[in-house]
Structure formats: C-alpha cells, structure tokens
Design a protein around this motif. Structure first.
Motif, PDB file in Angstrom:
ATOM      1  N   THR A 129      -9.796   5.380 -48.633  1.00  0.00           N
ATOM      2  CA  THR A 129      -9.376   5.466 -50.030  1.00  0.00           C
ATOM      3  C   THR A 129     -10.435   6.125 -50.922  1.00  0.00           C
ATOM      4  O   THR A 129     -10.097   6.934 -51.792  1.00  0.00           O
ATOM      5  N   THR A 161     -10.384   9.729 -50.409  1.00  0.00           N
ATOM      6  CA  THR A 161      -9.236  10.327 -51.093  1.00  0.00           C
ATOM      7  C   THR A 161      -9.546  10.567 -52.568  1.00  0.00           C
ATOM      8  O   THR A 161      -9.235  11.625 -53.124  1.00  0.00           O
ATOM      9  N   ILE A 216      -3.353   9.289 -54.692  1.00  0.00           N
ATOM     10  CA  ILE A 216      -4.362   8.228 -54.602  1.00  0.00           C
ATOM     11  C   ILE A 216      -3.687   6.871 -54.461  1.00  0.00           C
ATOM     12  O   ILE A 216      -4.089   6.036 -53.635  1.00  0.00           O
ATOM     13  N   ALA A 272      -2.471   6.459 -51.034  1.00  0.00           N
ATOM     14  CA  ALA A 272      -3.557   6.208 -50.086  1.00  0.00           C
ATOM     15  C   ALA A 272      -3.915   4.721 -50.058  1.00  0.00           C
ATOM     16  O   ALA A 272      -4.069   4.127 -48.978  1.00  0.00           O
ATOM     17  N   PHE A 273      -4.040   4.120 -51.234  1.00  0.00           N
ATOM     18  CA  PHE A 273      -4.383   2.691 -51.297  1.00  0.00           C
ATOM     19  C   PHE A 273      -3.241   1.831 -50.750  1.00  0.00           C
ATOM     20  O   PHE A 273      -3.462   0.935 -49.929  1.00  0.00           O
ATOM     21  N   MET A 332      -2.740   2.424 -46.870  1.00  0.00           N
ATOM     22  CA  MET A 332      -3.773   1.801 -46.038  1.00  0.00           C
ATOM     23  C   MET A 332      -3.611   0.288 -45.969  1.00  0.00           C
ATOM     24  O   MET A 332      -3.827  -0.318 -44.916  1.00  0.00           O
ATOM     25  N   HIS A 391      -1.435   0.567 -58.691  1.00  0.00           N
ATOM     26  CA  HIS A 391      -2.347   1.705 -58.866  1.00  0.00           C
ATOM     27  C   HIS A 391      -1.753   2.736 -59.829  1.00  0.00           C
ATOM     28  O   HIS A 391      -2.482   3.310 -60.652  1.00  0.00           O
ATOM     29  N   ARG A 446     -13.496  -4.182 -52.926  1.00  0.00           N
ATOM     30  CA  ARG A 446     -13.414  -2.733 -53.132  1.00  0.00           C
ATOM     31  C   ARG A 446     -14.329  -2.306 -54.277  1.00  0.00           C
ATOM     32  O   ARG A 446     -15.068  -1.340 -54.187  1.00  0.00           O
TER      33      ARG A 446
END
Length: 289
Positions: free
Chosen positions: A59, A62, A87, A90-91, A94, A220, A235
């Motif tokens: 992430t 990315t 983005i 991606a989060f 994953m 997000h 994170r």
C-alpha cells in the motif's frame, strides 16, 4: 445435528424452547497465561506480523508510486497514475487478500483497532490482544522499512506514505474522520464474522474478507483527502517511525485515539445493541435466580 436451545419469553410469563442453528463461541478468558505455552499462539503472531508487513509494503508503494507519477514539479500528467480510487483499491484489496489468507490462523486482524474491538467483545484474551498489537506494529515498521530500502529517494521525496492531517482541516475533523471510519470497519468485521449471520445466510456464498476489504476501500475514498486514512494504528505508526517527520509525529495521536474510540463504539453497538448481550445476560441471571 444437535441444535442449541434458547428460551423466548411470552407476554403471559410462560416460556418456550426455540431451537437455533448456530453456536456462539464461548467468551475468551480475560487473561489466559496458558496461551504463552502454545505454538498456535506464536504461529498467529507470526501470521499477523507477516500480513501487516505485506500490507504496508504494497500500500505504501502504491501511494508513493501515485505521487511520483503526478508530481507537478516534474510537469507530469495530473490525471496519471492510479489516483485516489486506485489507492483505495490497493488498501481494500490487500485487506481482502490478507484476511482471507490468515483468518484460519490468527483471525486476520492486521489492525490494532480491530484487535481492540474483538478484545472488548471477549473474542480474544488480553495476552493475545497485546501480542497481536505488538506484532502488527513491528510488521508495519518492517514493511515500510522495505519500501524505504528499495526506493529511498522516492520515499523521502513523496512523504513516505505517512498519515498527516491535510491542510485546511482542524484536528477535531481529523479525529472525527478516524472515529467514524474505524467504526465502519470494525462494525463490518463483527457483522461479517457473526455466527448468527453465517447460519442465517448460509445459502449466500459470501466470504467474510470480501465485505471487510470493501469497507476499507469505501472508508479510504471518504477520508484520504482529510487524513490520508489511518483507521489502523499500526499502519500510521509504522510509516511515522520510518519517515520520522515532525508533523507525522504531531498528528500521530489522532491515528491512535480515533481508531480506538471507533472500535469501542462498534463493539458496544454490535454486542449490546444488535446482539443484545446485556439483555441476554440479564435474562439468564433471572432464569437462574
């Protein structure tokens, strides 16, 4: 198959026995020192460490990749790269992948706020909760550390993927975004893993990691412009440790206090409102009196 039995009270004071086709797991002990002697506990810690490492590596790469592809100083196409949508994918993607891979080993928490919420709901013991949080934070540090090791110039130039409150927003707004965002995530975790829902909707082939990952994706989209989206203290902490920027540290408390408040609210809402745990406990007490 033997079915569990629960009692439903009538208005007239009588009672009837109604079968239910699901079993609530017994609450985890508050403090279980025996876990320290079991290999399954350490295997779960390793799974949480590796999962969080992979999560941060992919992430943060990315995020940095998107910023490098749209750097206005280099006169690049501002519509290039994956964008905020990419983005967010991606989060969320994953989380879907890693929860699916580790759910049978550690439960697939990958987030101290999720672990905290499940601890409040008596799904994990205090020892396991603390162990998970430490493993998650260490995994996050190592994951971001790998990004910096492989792309140090890009990493330092484009902010290291660290969570910071965006210009134009006050700390109260950032805190609120983190509280609500984490509430959505942890509420989804409780709902997706609820044994009652699994039994009721057994005909619907929905993987629990799918709605959890989608919740991360949606949050997000809403909060990247405000805080860069934390909703995961590990994170935020891992990125802050490796990037080591003053503003990232100044805003760090938002990414711990907000998610933990959100997780607390989600645990209370699901366990004591939707599942009516307090009412069931009172009913059980009265029936035994």
């Amino acid at each position: 198959m033997t079915k569990d039995v629960e009692v439903a009270e009538h208005h007239g004071g009588g009672s009837e026995y109604a079968a239910k086709d699901y079993h609530d797991p017994p609450p985890a002990p508050f403090f279980d020192a025996d876990e320290l002697t079991k290999w399954s506990f350490y295997r779960a810690l390793i799974a949480e460490f590796v999962a969080t490492l992979l999560f941060l590596y992919v992430t943060v790469l990315t995020v940095i990749g998107y910023k490098s592809q749209t750097d206005p100083k280099l006169d690049l196409d501002q519509c290039g790269g994956v964008g905020i949508l990419g983005i967010a994918w991606a989060f969320g993607g994953m989380i879907f992948i890693l929860v699916y891979c580790t759910a049978g080993i550690s439960g697939g928490h990958i987030n101290p706020a999720v672990t905290f919420g499940l601890f409040l709901a008596r799904k994990v013991s205090l020892i396991r909760a603390l162990g998970y949080m430490i493993a998650q934070c260490l995994g996050a540090i190592c994951g971001v550390g790998l990004v910096k090791a492989f792309q140090s110039s890009y990493y330092n130039r484009y902010g290291g993927g660290a969570n910071e409150l965006a210009d134009g927003y006050n700390k109260g707004t950032g805190l609120g975004a983190e509280i609500i965002g984490t509430f959505v995530l942890v509420y989804t975790v409780f709902s997706a893993t609820d044994p009652k829902r699994s039994a009721r909707d057994s005909h619907v082939p929905v993987l629990a990691p799918l709605p959890i990952g989608f919740a991360v994706f949606m949050v997000h989209l809403a909060t990247i412009p405000i805080t860069g989206t934390g909703i995961n203290p590990a994170r935020s902490f891992g990125a802050a440790v490796i990037y080591n920027n003053e503003k990232a540290w100044d805003d760090q408390w938002i990414f711990w206090v907000g998610p933990f408040i959100g997780a607390f609210a989600a645990a209370v809402y699901h366990q004591f409102v939707l599942r009516a745990a307090a009412i069931k406990a009172l009913g059980s007490f009265r029936s035994n009196a």
